[in-house]
Design an enzyme around this catalytic site. Structure first.
Site: not given
Ligand code: ADP
Length: 833
Positions: A732, A366, A689, A370-373
């Site tokens: 998106k 992500g 895209s 976003v808070g991964k760690t």
């Protein structure tokens, strides 16, 4: 008259004179030489008195034997020197000190009186006159030899040299020099006195001096050698002393070294090591014992032993398998993320059941912030494991992971082993951050090392190059993170369970800020007991005007900044008064806003289209500008492009050219113009895209029809105008929402992905599902009568207020039916389609 010397006898007969005789014991006085004599013998004193009474001249002649006390005529050499008595001093002991100056050579004749003193007949001896080149040459060489001699012999005063150099008479020169040669034997002196040819005397002098110089040189050599030897002995003595001191010190160090080795041996005994490690470390210790304690090798070996001893081979922290507690901790640390937390809990449940690490490694994918760690940290907290992290971003050398072999100078274990040492346990949660940012080069591929690390079948025997021992990683709980899936090598992806974390909506950000970030930063700034409130509008202001991100990292940073500023106020003013931070205060605290909230244009523009893209920082608006320039019907695409976009643009252009008639453009409309499409602020994104975006921009530019400023779109197109699905829909839509846009056109096939989009966002957007470019144009172009150009609207699905609505329209018509001039297809209403 008896003249005993042969040469003098040959000399032309001169008037004989009577002189008192002073017999000399151990000296020969030469003409021109002033000598000081101590006279004790009565007869000699009488001779002096006789001289003083008369002309002061006295005959100075050497005894044949110095020891003869009472010499008779035969005891006296037959040649002497007539001298003047210059001074005479009677000493208290009855002896006399006398200063005489030699005047000329004389031959001794008859002894005419013996008492009280000898009176002797003398006859002057005239010398051979030496002149010419030979004499000159002789003189010069004698002078230069004398020079050398004086320099060697410190006993001769240097003034004598000057005197000698000033003499130009060979005889005088010979006599003067001889007088100053202290080492010449008495017999030699006497024979020199008797020699009447100065050249012969000079030659003889040369010989004498050369012999003397040689002796002196040898002496000097010996002297310097002796001196050197002395110096050397001294030096040796000094060094010896020093060595002893050093050895004394060393002795201490040796003792220390012995202690150190004993200590290491004890440590090895008390430490639980793998069998292999134990064998190896003992061997190394043995090697160390034989080394010099301060040698470089000893340091290397010592380091190695230290590394092995400090690694947690069997040290574990106690693991917890309480799922309820884990859930509580995950909730306590993180807002929302329902699905993700569930996936994590499932993962932990499997471990709880099997009591070992099973299943693939978790990989959080992500955008940043976003808070991964922090999720990984929570997992560590929830399971009672330690937490370590290594950043893989920019790692391009396998050795960074696996270490360098010990043969390298300054070799160290790789990051992995280093971190485990830091963790101090062999079962930590180990976060491998940014696994998608690794690269590889000639130094090897770090990904291949990671493959081994992450493979549960292999990682019980991970081999670090430095340790050169197998280390068991099977209890380590690896978690990886990445910004995008694209960057992760496929073999690694296979070993991981990908968990995607999308960006947050404004609402989520607001809640995260309120419930987590503000309290956290308050605590960090020591504002816990300060009555501080940060209003919702303030947070919104920060979100809109100071950050542009999918995650909450900048938001966190800005809030920290707010808290620091407040802390300063508190220190300056005091903390009694409640402090309220509202939207108005934000510019004062954080400075001028960094971003405009809405990127909506003031009005609809020709050729300006808003596409949507996913970057590593989350979703973003991707604007395309198109303009028509004279040319040959080509499309030019500029901006910092990604591979595939060019093709995408070509496809869009070809489609437009094939539809000229439909678009009511002259057949040759494109022949004399190029369309230039530019992406002004393009950031790297995933995959193509932007097809629909470019097609819309091209059509708008060619037809000079504006594009609605409220519409954003995404989708790939085919040559025939079909709209193909895209990735990253959630990101998106969040981006469109962030930009304050009302309508978003998405490929029909992406409908299933709408499930992942937060309802709050869905509710605020009008989402139109499209499967053909015509539908896109119908929505995006600001046409007075779209139906006249594109035919009647067709049945389609739109999301409004988060709910799907089927908008009835014409069924998909065949391509023919949509040509201009063809009869409009009949409109069939099919409710519920
Ligand atoms: P990442 O590793 O994804 O780049 P971090 O884990 O470092 O992001 O998160 C950045 C900050 O945002 C941390 O302070 C983290 O606690 C906070 N944060 C992110 N997501 C959440 C959430 N859902 N709830 C609470 N705090 C969060």
């Amino acid at each position: 008259m008896l003249f005993m010397n042969s040469d003098p006898k040959d000399a032309p007969a001169a008037e004989a004179t009577i002189h008192p005789l002073l017999p000399l014991r151990d000296i020969v006085v030469f003409p021109g030489m002033i000598s000081q004599l101590f006279v004790g013998r009565e007869r000699s004193i009488a001779a002096l008195e006789e001289a003083m009474a008369g002309s002061k001249e006295i005959l100075l002649a050497a005894q044949r034997n110095a020891k003869t006390n009472d010499p008779v005529a035969e005891d006296i050499h037959s040649v002497g020197t007539i001298g003047d008595v210059r001074q005479l001093i009677r000493l208290p002991d009855g002896t006399v000190k006398v200063l005489v100056e030699g005047k000329r050579r004389a031959a001794l004749g008859e002894f005419v009186q013996a008492s009280p003193c000898f009176l002797v007949e003398t006859r002057p001896l005239s010398e051979v006159v030496a002149t010419g080149v030979t004499a000159e040459a002789l003189m010069r060489s004698v002078q230069s030899t004398f020079d050398t001699y004086v320099k060697l012999n410190k006993k001769v005063a240097p003034e004598v040299l000057t005197t000698a150099q000033a003499i130009d008479d060979p005889s005088r020169l010979a006599d003067t020099i001889l007088a100053h040669l202290p080492t010449v034997k008495l017999s030699d002196r006497q024979s020199m006195l008797e020699e009447l040819d100065p050249s012969v005397r000079l030659e003889r002098l040369m010989e004498l001096m050369q012999a003397e110089v040689e002796i002196l040189q040898v002496e000097k050599k010996i002297r310097t050698r002796v001196k050197r030897q002395m110096e050397r002995t001294q030096k040796e003595y000094y060094l010896n002393e020093q060595m002893q001191a050093i050895q004394k010190e060393l002795g201490g160090e040796r003792d220390e070294f012995k202690n150190e080795i004993q200590e290491l041996a004890d440590q090895i005994k008390n430490k639980r090591l793998s069998k292999e490690a134990e064998g190896k470390i003992k061997k190394e210790l043995k090697k160390l014992k034989q080394m010099h304690p301060t040698s470089a090798e000893a340091t290397v070996v010592r380091n190695y032993i230290d590394w092995i001893l400090e690694l947690p081979w069997f040290d574990k922290s106690e693991e917890r398998y309480d799922l309820e507690e884990a859930e509580r901790i995950l909730d306590e640390d993180h807002y929302g993320l329902r699905k993700i937390k569930e996936r994590i809990l499932e993962h932990l449940a499997v471990q709880a059941l099997t009591k070992e690490l099973r299943g693939p490694v978790l990989c959080f994918v992500g955008p940043p912030g976003v808070g991964k760690t922090s999720l990984a940290k929570s997992i560590a907290r929830a399971t009672g494991r330690k937490f370590v992290r290594i950043a893989l971003g920019g790692v391009r050398d396998e050795a960074e992971i696996r270490g360098h072999r010990r043969t390298y100078i300054g070799a160290m274990p790789g990051k992995l082993i280093q971190s485990l040492k830091k963790a101090g346990s062999n079962n930590p949660v180990f976060l491998l951050d940014e696994i998608d940012k690794m690269s590889s080069d000639f130094r090897g591929d770090p990904a291949s090392a990671l493959l081994e690390v992450l493979d549960r079948e292999q990682n019980h025997s991970f081999n670090d190059h430095y340790l050169d021992l197998d280390y068991d990683l099977s209890d380590v709980m690896f978690i990886t993170t990445a910004n995008s899936l694209g960057g992760i090598p496929l073999p690694l992806q296979d070993r991981m369970e990908i968990i995607e974390l999308g960006g947050y909506t404004e609402f989520e950000k607001l809640n995260i800020a309120n419930d987590y970030l503000v309290p956290k930063n308050r605590k960090e700034c020591g504002l816990d007991d300060v009555p501080l409130t940060v209003s919702e509008s303030a947070i919104r202001t920060i979100i809109h005007h100071y950050t542009r991100e999918s995650g909450v990292r900048s938001l966190d940073r800005e809030l920290a900044s707010v808290c620091r500023k407040v802390a300063r106020q508190v220190v300056e003013v005091g903390k009694e008064r409640p402090i309220e931070v509202g939207a108005k205060q934000i510019p004062k605290l954080l400075g001028v806003p960094k971003f405009r909230m809405s990127r909506k244009e003031e009005r609809d523009e020709v050729g300006l289209v808003k596409g949507l893209a996913v970057t590593s920082a989350g979703g973003d608006i991707l604007e395309a500008e198109a303009t028509v320039v004279p040319g040959k019907g080509k499309v030019i695409i500029t901006g910092r492009l990604e591979k595939g976009m060019e093709e995408s643009g070509q496809a869009a252009m070809s489609y437009v050219r094939s539809r000229l008639a439909l678009l009511r453009l002259a057949e040759d409309h494109c022949q004399n113009v190029d369309v230039h499409v530019h992406f002004p602020d393009f950031v790297k994104k995933d995959g193509p895209s932007a097809g629909v975006t470019m097609a819309t921009a091209i059509v708008s530019a060619l037809m000079r029809v504006p594009v609605s400023r409220d519409v954003a779109m995404t989708g790939e197109i085919t040559l025939r105008g079909r709209v193909l699905p895209i990735g990253g829909l959630k990101e998106k839509l969040l981006a469109a929402h962030r930009a304050g846009l009302g309508t978003v056109l998405i490929p029909k096939e992406n409908r299933k992905d709408l499930r992942d989009v937060p309802r709050r966002v869905l509710k605020l957007l009008r989402i139109v599902l499209v499967d053909h470019v015509d539908d896109v144009l119908r929505e995006a172009l600001v046409l007075e009568d779209p139906a006249a150009l594109l035919g009647p609207p067709r049945t389609r699905i739109e999301y409004r207020d988060g709910e799907p609505h089927v908008i009835e329209g014409a069924e998909r018509a065949s391509e023919d039916a949509r040509r201009p001039g063809a009869p409009a297809p009949s409109v069939a209403h099919q409710p519920g389609a």
